[in-house]
Design an enzyme around this catalytic site. Structure first.
Site, PDB file in Angstrom:
ATOM      1  N   HIS A  91       0.827  -1.216   0.000  1.00 58.68           N
ATOM      2  CA  HIS A  91       0.000   0.000   0.000  1.00 58.68           C
ATOM      3  C   HIS A  91       0.863   1.270   0.000  1.00 58.68           C
ATOM      4  CE1 HIS A  91      -3.850  -2.133   0.885  1.00 58.68           C
ATOM      5  NE2 HIS A  91      -3.043  -2.987   1.470  1.00 58.68           N
ATOM      6  N   ASN A 164     -10.165  -2.922   2.692  1.00 56.21           N
ATOM      7  CA  ASN A 164      -9.887  -2.960   1.250  1.00 56.21           C
ATOM      8  C   ASN A 164     -11.177  -2.733   0.476  1.00 56.21           C
ATOM      9  OD1 ASN A 164      -7.130  -3.445   1.302  1.00 56.21           O
ATOM     10  ND2 ASN A 164      -7.334  -5.663   1.160  1.00 56.21           N
TER      11      ASN A 164
END
Ligand code: HDE
Length: 703
Positions: A91, A164
């Site tokens: 990420h 997510n």
């Protein structure tokens, strides 16, 4: 020492000393200073020493060596050398925005958490939306999962919901995470591909990990190529617990639902966007916030008891499973609005430290083994990235409620606690902090028993049923995209046995899917399916898993491009522009030259983008309004040909006048219901709100 060069190109010391508040433009040793008024503070070192010259280091003589003595140079360069902190191992690429969360329905029956019980209260949030696999400088639009991390600055401490845009995950146990990530990241010997799953190591690992098959269906769907960050869903993924005033706990799953609806791009479009604008999603979010079109999500929960969970045909503690909405409906309890861009990317977006373990009283964890591992990982990662146990004192991480304890000292301590007491209990201080036995954080009281072991629950063994449910829930268009994505990705895999092993797994999911992929790869025979640990269960389709079914009838958050040339009809352009803007879209004028075009009536229309740098992939629908002469000039311009050809190939609505039609003809663009006369503005707006799915079979071969 005499020398024939003169300092500062011959300018005197007086000329170099600019009046910092005057309006002037002065050449100083080659540098151009444009001072546009205002009160400029003195430039100083970090210790406040005013700097007289920020362009020349201290030299022994005019052409001599630089002196160590130059503390101003050393301070500046040392600070620069230390500007980067380790990027996130996953990420790394992300966009953060401030906003607020507002509760619309109380969950008082289930929890004591104020954030979930005080209706109407607005709680500040900082939300970071990210890709997973690429580095911090990678493109915004690879095929990838999107991270959806929200930090709620509640009255009872920070709550981080680190989710997510996909409700399930690849693996069931956190101990596997480093292997999964090593497999997906750039291959270590060659350092490519960046931000891509389409390579051998990823698919090799996946092919040996049957529990990933449900996630594989999601990542091969268009969920991983979203149109914008404001058009993704968010999921907490794991089951959490809520605890009420009498200590009773209820399981909960958290969901974010975008107000703009769900929308994705077409794969070929995504690939081209990545070249045209590597910052496509970040820029889109920045533009939306700047224009006051604030992205918004509904916040919803699925609540269920242990007894209900015991009856599910899967284990809710297994993060490769979701709870179908048809089984436990979503209850909308609030909304989140993102409305303020950070002042500084590094200070806020880069330094924000989400920790899954950050919860508040009334919220607790479940035994999901993936969640349990994450409870350790995030704090550990922040210690490396931010370098100090005091990272909670960095403003973006600091709670907005009071916090105090007996923790002391450490690297970069910003606080100056007073008094002689730094321990608890004590009888020397009248005002030192004490425990809160009633209102403090309590874990749910759960009876645990069984054998301690390295073991996976039997109930985690069904790897294909929900993968199948996902696939059969999709529209035919979406199924074709999943099959084609698999063919694309596996075609990049060099090892034939890996391709075959994946097709073997697909046979458990849906034989037709396996056949389509096998044909797309030109396998000479159908590979055997691996032995499944559990037979595939029959599960009813869940339309909530589609994207197309969740598109909204709006142009909000969408963008329309109008291609013009000299001699274009201004009235037609204005009519289309107004209709699109009234429907909520932003409109950009594209012309061969950025200065704009001279319209038929002689007026100049400014352009927002030059044709060569503003391809149609950046828009959701296009209009082509050209003079005859303009159409002729563009007929030999490949950027113009690509503009209309791509718009057609990416299933977009196209409005064209006579000149526009001439360009479509030159570009051999076909005609269908999504291509209309520029005067038919209503039909154009309707068509612009969707994609022309039926067109797809005429423009590409899908698996
Ligand atoms: Fe993460 N994950 N993760 N993850 N994750 C990180 O923490 C980790 C997982 C997610 O915008 C890291 O600060 C482990 C699931 C997001 O800053 C790290 C496991 C989900 C973000 C980490 C998982 C996520 C991260 C790297 C397996 C969805 C970005 C940098 C058990 C529910 C947050 C950092 C941001 C970031 C570990 C699996 C979401 C290394 C060990 C499942 C959105 O701590």
């Amino acid at each position: 020492m005499k020398n024939n060069t003169t300092k500062n190109s011959g300018k005197s010391k007086q000329e170099k000393n600019l009046d910092p508040n005057g309006e002037s433009q002065v050449v100083d040793g080659g540098e151009l200073h444009q001072i546009v008024g205002g009160q400029h503070p003195a430039l100083t070192t970090n210790l406040g020493v005013p700097i007289s010259d920020n362009q020349n280091s201290l030299r022994a003589n005019q052409r001599g060596p630089t002196l160590m003595e130059d503390f101003i140079f050393r301070e500046k360069i040392t600070h620069f050398d230390h500007e980067r902190i380790p990027e996130r191992i996953v990420h790394a690429r992300g966009t953060g925005v401030h906003g607020f969360f507002e509760l619309t329905e109380s969950l008082q029956k289930y929890t004591t958490a104020k954030i979930l019980t005080e209706v109407g209260e607005k709680t500040p949030v900082f939300t970071r939306l990210s890709t997973v696999a690429g580095g911090a400088g990678s493109i915004d639009t690879p095929r990838d999962v999107r991270g959806f991390a929200v930090k709620f600055y509640t009255k009872e401490g920070n709550w981080d919901l680190v989710g997510n845009n996909i409700p399930v995950f690849f693996i069931q146990d956190a101990i596997k995470f480093p292997d999964l990530i090593h497999a997906v990241k750039m291959e270590p010997d060659r350092a490519f591909p960046q931000a891509a799953t389409a390579h051998d190591t990823f698919w090799d690992y996946i092919s040996l990990t049957p529990e990933s098959m449900h996630m594989v269906m999601w990542i091969m769907s268009d969920r991983t190529i979203p149109r914008s960050l404001g058009m993704i869903e968010g999921f907490g993924v794991h089951s959490f617990r809520l605890i009420n005033a009498s200590g009773k706990s209820t399981f909960v799953k958290f969901h974010w639902r975008p107000k703009l609806g769900l929308q994705s791009t077409i794969w070929d479009e995504t690939v081209k966007i990545s070249g045209a604008d590597p910052d496509f999603h970040r820029r889109d979010m920045f533009d939306a916030i700047s224009a006051g079109k604030f992205p918004e999500w509904e916040f919803a929960v699925q609540l269920f008891t242990q007894e209900e969970a015991d009856r599910f045909p899967f284990d809710h503690l297994d993060a490769t499973k979701l709870i179908p909405e048809e089984l436990v409906p979503l209850k909308v309890i609030g909304r989140m609005v993102l409305n303020r861009w950070p002042n500084n990317f590094f200070a806020e977006t880069e330094q924000v430290a989400y920790c899954v373990a950050n919860v508040v009283p009334g919220i607790d964890f479940s035994n999901d083994p993936l969640l349990q591992g994450r409870l350790f990982s995030y704090q550990d990662t922040q210690l490396l990235r931010l370098g100090s146990p005091n990272f909670h004192q960095i403003p973006i991480n600091t709670p907005k409620c009071a916090f105090t304890n007996q923790q002391r000292d450490g690297h970069m301590q910003m606080e100056q606690p007073t008094g002689r007491v730094a321990y608890e209990p004590n009888s020397l201080s009248e005002n030192s902090p004490r425990e809160m036995p009633v209102n403090g954080f309590h874990s749910a009281v759960i009876t645990e028993n069984g054998d301690k072991d390295r073991i996976r629950a039997e109930s985690f063994a069904d790897h294909y049923s929900q993968a199948r449910q996902f696939y059969i829930s999709q529209t035919a268009y979406e199924q074709a995209h999943i099959a084609s994505a698999l063919v694309f990705e596996l075609s990049k895999v060099e090892h034939v046995h890996v391709r075959e092993r994946i097709v073997g797994h697909l046979r458990h999911i849906e034989e037709d899917l396996a056949k389509r992929v096998a044909q797309g790869l030109a396998l000479d025979k159908m590979p055997d399916a691996p032995v499944a640990a559990r037979p595939v269960q029959v599960m009813a389709p869940s339309p909530a898993l589609q994207i197309i079914g969740k598109m909204k009838d709006t142009l909000m958050g969408r963008s329309i491009g109008i291609l013009i040339t000299d001699g274009s009809d201004g009235a037609v352009i204005e009519t289309l522009k107004k209709a699109a803007m009234d429907a909520g879209a932003s409109v950009k004028i594209v012309a061969p030259k950025v200065g704009g075009a001279k319209l038929a009536d002689g007026s100049i229309m400014n352009a927002d983008g030059q044709l060569a740098g503003t391809p149609s992939v950046l828009f959701d629908a296009v209009a082509v309004i050209l003079s005859d002469k303009g159409a002729k000039a563009l007929s030999t311009e490949s950027a113009a040909i690509d503009f209309v050809r791509d718009a057609f190939g990416h299933l977009k609505a196209i409005a064209a006048d006579k000149g526009g039609q001439a360009l479509l003809k030159t570009a051999k663009v076909g005609q269908d219901l999504g291509v209309m006369d520029a005067n038919n503005k209503d039909a154009f707006i309707t068509a612009a709100k969707t994609r022309q799915w039926e067109r797809e079979k005429s423009v590409r071969t899908l698996a």
